[in-house]
Scaffold this active site. Sequence first.
Site, short mmCIF file in Angstrom:
data_model
loop_
_atom_site.label_atom_id
_atom_site.label_comp_id
_atom_site.label_asym_id
_atom_site.label_seq_id
_atom_site.Cartn_x
_atom_site.Cartn_y
_atom_site.Cartn_z
N ASN A 144 0.82 -1.21 0.00
CA ASN A 144 0.00 0.00 0.00
C ASN A 144 0.86 1.26 0.00
O ASN A 144 1.99 1.25 0.47
CB ASN A 144 -0.89 0.00 1.24
CG ASN A 144 -2.07 -0.93 1.09
OD1 ASN A 144 -2.70 -0.97 0.04
ND2 ASN A 144 -2.38 -1.69 2.13
N HIS A 194 -8.86 1.18 -2.68
CA HIS A 194 -9.41 1.65 -1.41
C HIS A 194 -10.42 2.79 -1.60
O HIS A 194 -10.64 3.58 -0.68
CB HIS A 194 -8.30 2.07 -0.44
CG HIS A 194 -7.52 0.89 0.09
ND1 HIS A 194 -6.56 0.98 1.06
CD2 HIS A 194 -7.58 -0.44 -0.23
CE1 HIS A 194 -6.06 -0.22 1.31
NE2 HIS A 194 -6.67 -1.09 0.54
N TYR A 244 -13.49 1.41 3.28
CA TYR A 244 -12.66 2.62 3.28
C TYR A 244 -13.48 3.88 3.00
O TYR A 244 -13.03 4.99 3.31
CB TYR A 244 -11.53 2.49 2.25
CG TYR A 244 -10.47 1.51 2.66
CD1 TYR A 244 -9.43 1.88 3.51
CD2 TYR A 244 -10.52 0.19 2.22
CE1 TYR A 244 -8.46 0.97 3.89
CE2 TYR A 244 -9.55 -0.73 2.60
CZ TYR A 244 -8.53 -0.34 3.44
OH TYR A 244 -7.57 -1.25 3.82
#
Length: 421
Positions: A144, A194, A244
């Site tokens: 990420n 996300h 998210y």
Amino acid sequence: MKLAVVGGGSTYTPELIDGFARLRDTLPVEELVLVDPAPERLELVGGLARRIFAKQGHPGRIVTTDDLDAGVEGADAVLLQLRVGGQAAREQDETWPLECGCVGQETTGAGGLAKALRTVPVVLDIAERVRRTNPNAWIIDFTNPVGIVTRALLQAGHRAVGLCNVAIGFQRRFAAMLGVAPTDVHLDHVGLNHLTWETGVRLGGPEGDNVLPKLLAEHGDALADDLRLPRDIIDRLGVVPSYYLRYFYAHDEVVRELRTKPSRAAEVAEMERELLKMYGDPSLDEKPALLAKRGGAYYSEAAVDLAAALLGGGGSPYQVVNTYNKGTLPFLPDDAVIEVQAAVGPHGPTPMPVQPVDPLYAGLMANVTAYEDLALEAALRGGRDRVFRALLSHPLVGQYAYADALTDQLIAHNREHLAWA
């Protein structure tokens, strides 16, 4: 077939190993190299990995090394799952933004930018070294923020695909609710990493019946609980947002919560200490139940499926991946990295056509894409002003006073990882 996992000392790794062992017919790995600069962790994780393979009768060889060049040499695919700065850096990402009243989170907002700035240069260096030893190797990025990291890799000309476990998690959840096999569930999954929405849930494939209205009607309360959003909001949207999206749809509520409880990083750090103790037990030969709480559920299945498709040995014909937009979403640049269903094969992913996207979601995607452009520029070129511009553009920041204060905090907390600071 040889695969290398960079960040192989992660406590995530036994989840991946379990998938390789169970799904060896899909992805027949002969050699798996775990690469990590932390020899103590690598010894514990590598030992458990070998025991998992042995218990499940996998004939492949598992090698551990702290030598990146040797580890990736000759690899057909390299999986990236590293965390620059470790859990200590994550703890910072999740705390200092709260001082400005902004969400503290490791992949989005100010914390996500800090992670991108630390990570992109390291990943690009790894990818260049992979290219020197094997220019045809595929790079599968689970590191990420996946969207920004994958774009950096693609922009530098690497054979890279980004991977996230959000989609496969929804697929498994919906399949259980519908009483069908996960392979019978096809998601109309659209967005950025996300920042995604399930706009349709189809049975049998891309042309199957859309059963999302049925899911919302019969399981809306359970889905709302999972997402920690009001059922009324889910019904009004008529889609299932990823969890998210709560950072955007309930920002101030989330900030209040985060200020009153230990950070997720602190929880994970404690969990990792327990897991590493377990991994050191020579009688343990399967992934422990505690690992399910660590995160990354179904990561192994998604990784095996993607690697198998890219290497020509099988895998699902359609998979949710992070790749170049190439006109799929007409309101975004062609070189934006989007997360959608794609046909995946040895030549890489080809995004499938997407139905017109509601402006409610398209607008937020365009905003965050612009932020990711600026974030990547800051990661590649450095400079306080570039960091400020990226923060000012982010919808979770968006005010100059916040952006100024957060810029100073970000640099102060990450100076050792920023060559230009």
